[in-house]
Structure formats: C-alpha cells, structure tokens
Design an enzyme around this catalytic site. Structure first.
Site, PDB file in Angstrom:
ATOM      1  N   LYS A  52       0.846  -1.217   0.000  1.00 24.05           N
ATOM      2  CA  LYS A  52       0.000   0.000   0.000  1.00 24.05           C
ATOM      3  C   LYS A  52       0.871   1.253   0.000  1.00 24.05           C
ATOM      4  O   LYS A  52       0.628   2.206  -0.743  1.00 24.05           O
ATOM      5  CB  LYS A  52      -0.949  -0.030   1.208  1.00 24.05           C
ATOM      6  CG  LYS A  52      -2.048  -1.089   1.051  1.00 24.05           C
ATOM      7  CD  LYS A  52      -2.806  -1.376   2.332  1.00 24.05           C
ATOM      8  CE  LYS A  52      -3.725  -2.583   2.127  1.00 24.05           C
ATOM      9  NZ  LYS A  52      -4.429  -3.027   3.325  1.00 24.05           N
ATOM     10  N   GLN A  96      -4.500  -1.842   9.685  1.00 20.41           N
ATOM     11  CA  GLN A  96      -4.425  -3.155   9.053  1.00 20.41           C
ATOM     12  C   GLN A  96      -4.951  -4.235  10.003  1.00 20.41           C
ATOM     13  O   GLN A  96      -4.505  -4.341  11.147  1.00 20.41           O
ATOM     14  CB  GLN A  96      -2.968  -3.447   8.654  1.00 20.41           C
ATOM     15  CG  GLN A  96      -2.782  -4.740   7.889  1.00 20.41           C
ATOM     16  CD  GLN A  96      -3.441  -4.740   6.505  1.00 20.41           C
ATOM     17  OE1 GLN A  96      -3.354  -3.768   5.761  1.00 20.41           O
ATOM     18  NE2 GLN A  96      -4.112  -5.825   6.163  1.00 20.41           N
ATOM     19  N   ASP A 119     -10.857   2.364   3.924  1.00 18.52           N
ATOM     20  CA  ASP A 119     -11.069   0.917   3.812  1.00 18.52           C
ATOM     21  C   ASP A 119     -12.554   0.586   3.686  1.00 18.52           C
ATOM     22  O   ASP A 119     -12.921  -0.537   3.354  1.00 18.52           O
ATOM     23  CB  ASP A 119     -10.524   0.207   5.069  1.00 18.52           C
ATOM     24  CG  ASP A 119      -9.250  -0.583   4.788  1.00 18.52           C
ATOM     25  OD1 ASP A 119      -8.956  -0.828   3.598  1.00 18.52           O
ATOM     26  OD2 ASP A 119      -8.554  -0.932   5.758  1.00 18.52           O
TER      27      ASP A 119
END
Ligand code: NAD
Length: 293
Positions: A52, A96, A119
């Site tokens: 990312k 994450q 997200d």
C-alpha cells in the site's frame, strides 16, 4: 477465455491517478495523504501494508506508516486513531487487520472517522453503501466492481453466486452486485459454510465470486460454461518445485476451471492488486471530499 489481468489494469489506473496528482500539484492543491497503522509482525499484514505504501509512492501520494508492537494497549491504539482523525493533513487511513486478540477490532473500526475510512469498514460507510448512497466502498469489492466495469462485463439480469459472507468481501460484494445500475442489477445468491449444496448453487451462476479462504476449493464441474469467475482467495500452499517451498493459489482450481470460463482472475495478479488500487482511489476521493463534502 479472457484473463482479467489485475496487474495491467491496476497499472493503468495508477497512471491515471499519477496524472491527477500532477494536475493537483500544478494547481497548488493538496496532495492526497494516506496513513497506515500496522500492529505487530504478522507477515501477510506486513506485505499488504508495504505494498500500500509503495503504491502511494508510485502515484505521488504522501504516505505515513505508523508501526507499533503487538503488545500495544487498546487505549494507546485508540489514541493513534484519534490523532489521525484530527490530523488535517491525513485524508484517509487504514488500521491493518487482523489486530492482536487483546484489541477489539470493532472498537478500533468504530473509532475511525468515517470521513477518513478509506477501507470502507465503518458501519456508516457500509450502511450508506447498502442504501446506494455515496460511500467509501470496501477496497476489495470496489476493486472487483472496477474490474467488471473496465472490462465491460455484462451484469444486468445475470445470476451471481458469491461464496463467503465476510464483512469485508462476501457481504458487500453481494450488496453491490444486487444494487441498481452498472455494474450491478444482478440476481445474487450469497453462500457460506452452512449452504446445503454449494456445487449446485455455483452451477447456476453466470458470475462466481469466491471469497472463502480454502485453496482451490471451486472445482471445474461446479462452473457453468462461459461463466465469469472472480477469485478473491489468497492461500499459500506447499510447492516443492519453488525455491521458497510454497506458492500462492486462489479459492478456485484455476487450471481446471479457466478453460470453461469467459473471464477469470488469476491468483496472484488478479483481485489483490486491484484491492490496493481501490484504496488509492478512495484516498483521492477523500482528499477531494467527494463523498462527504
Ligand atoms: P473470512 O475468513 O472472513 O470468511 C470466509 C467465509 O467463507 C465465511 O463467510 C464462511 O462462511 C465461508 N466459508 C468457509 N468455509 C466454507 C465452505 N466450506 N463452504 C462455503 N463457504 C465457506 O474470509 P475473507 O476475509 O472474506 O477472505 C476470504 C479469502 O479472500 C481469503 O483467502 C483471504 O486471504 C482473501 N482475501 C483477499 C483479498 C484480496 O485483496 N484479494 C482481500 C481480502 C481477503
């Protein structure tokens, strides 16, 4: 059979994003800035987060990595989230998953400002998505929708069978494909571990989305000729012919299934790369305040 090449497509989209960043820079605007919080040493999480960050660099976004050890307390992690919520330079951020067992993923997700939730895991974004309102879409389903759209794959009236009902892939995928518009307007069957005859369900599908996490689970005799197969699974299996002793495979028995399909995604090189690209697309939307003004 046409391979849905996530590598090529994500490179094309990244070039578009890089061109947008150049325009922003020329006009003296704000450069999109993504932050990622990584807790602990989970090898898969480290790979995902570094890809990312690397992708941000490729398109000219700013990125910030916040790393903390696995024994970080929940309160301390919440403070990091609040700090990112309140940092005006950060347009969007991700924490994450998975997190260590002593930290509530639900609490952390709820603490993220939904306007920075690139997200798309916060219930505000999920609810807005379900109602067809502008929202940050969860990155994997968003990447798949973009893949279908950019390959002009017909979805209207098609029967789509989704395998797996997770909050981050299966359930949002089923919602998005059943929504009005393109890509969408599918008749969707959402299957899971309690589904009685999975093979029979998959045999009725024009579009199959497999997201269960079992290597090579979907067999050739389950798949109808001409079906579109989207393989979300990322599973590591032993392979003595490889130097590393292992390789990545999807949830679909690719070699046997591919010849029957009209389109199929490879693993690796399919959905995974589109997921990272979708996160960048969400970050640009956040920077431009496209969703929440
Ligand atoms: P999860 O573990 O949260 O959920 C798995 C789902 O599969 C559950 O809903 C369960 O009911 C269903 N399931 C399990 N066994 C089944 C069976 N025998 N028959 C039918 N359904 C069954 O999974 P997830 O987080 O959605 O991830 C699924 C897979 O996708 C994993 O391999 C994961 O690594 C991968 N993944 C890939 C990406 C990407 O970017 N490509 C993103 C997220 C997840």
């Amino acid at each position: 059979m046409q391979l849905l090449d996530g590598k090529l497509l994500s490179e094309n989209i990244k070039m578009e994003l890089a061109a947008e960043v150049d325009q922003i820079r020329l006009k003296g605007g704000k450069i999109p800035h993504l932050a990622a919080v990584l807790v602990g040493e989970n090898p898969a999480s480290q790979v995902y987060v570094s890809s990312k960050i690397k992708s941000c660099e490729q398109v000219g976004f700013k990125s910030t990595l916040v790393r903390r050890p696995a024994d970080i307390g929940e309160a301390e992690l919440l403070d990091i989230v609040y700090g990112l919520n309140n940092d005006p330079d950060i347009d969007g951020f991700i924490v994450q998953l998975p997190l260590p067992k002593h930290i509530s993923e639900e609490k952390i997700t709820l603490a993220i400002d939904h306007r920075k939730d690139v997200d798309g895991f916060h219930p505000v974004n999920f609810g807005r998505m379900a109602q067809g309102m502008p929202a940050f879409l969860p990155a994997t389903p968003f990447g798949i929708m973009e893949m279908l759209r950019r390959h002009n794959i017909e979805t209207s009236g098609k029967h789509c069978v989704v395998l797996g009902r997770s909050n981050i892939v299966g359930t949002p995928m089923a919602l998005l494909l059943s929504r009005k518009g393109y890509p969408g307007d599918c008749t969707v069957t959402l299957t899971h571990s309690r589904t009685r005859d999975l093979a029979a369900e998959v045999r009725r599908a024009d579009i199959v989305v497999a997201a269960i996490g079992i290597p090579q689970f979907v067999k050739a005799d389950w798949v109808r000729d001409g079906a579109v197969v989207i393989d979300v699974g990322i599973n590591r299996i032993a392979d003595a012919t490889r130097k590393s002793g292992s390789r990545l495979v999807g949830d679909v028995d690719f070699d046997a299934v591919a010849p029957k399909c009209s389109h199929i995604t490879p693993v690796p090189g399919g959905v995974g790369l589109m997921t990272v690209t979708a996160l960048l697309m969400n970050t640009l939307k956040a920077c431009r305040k496209e969703i929440y003004g």
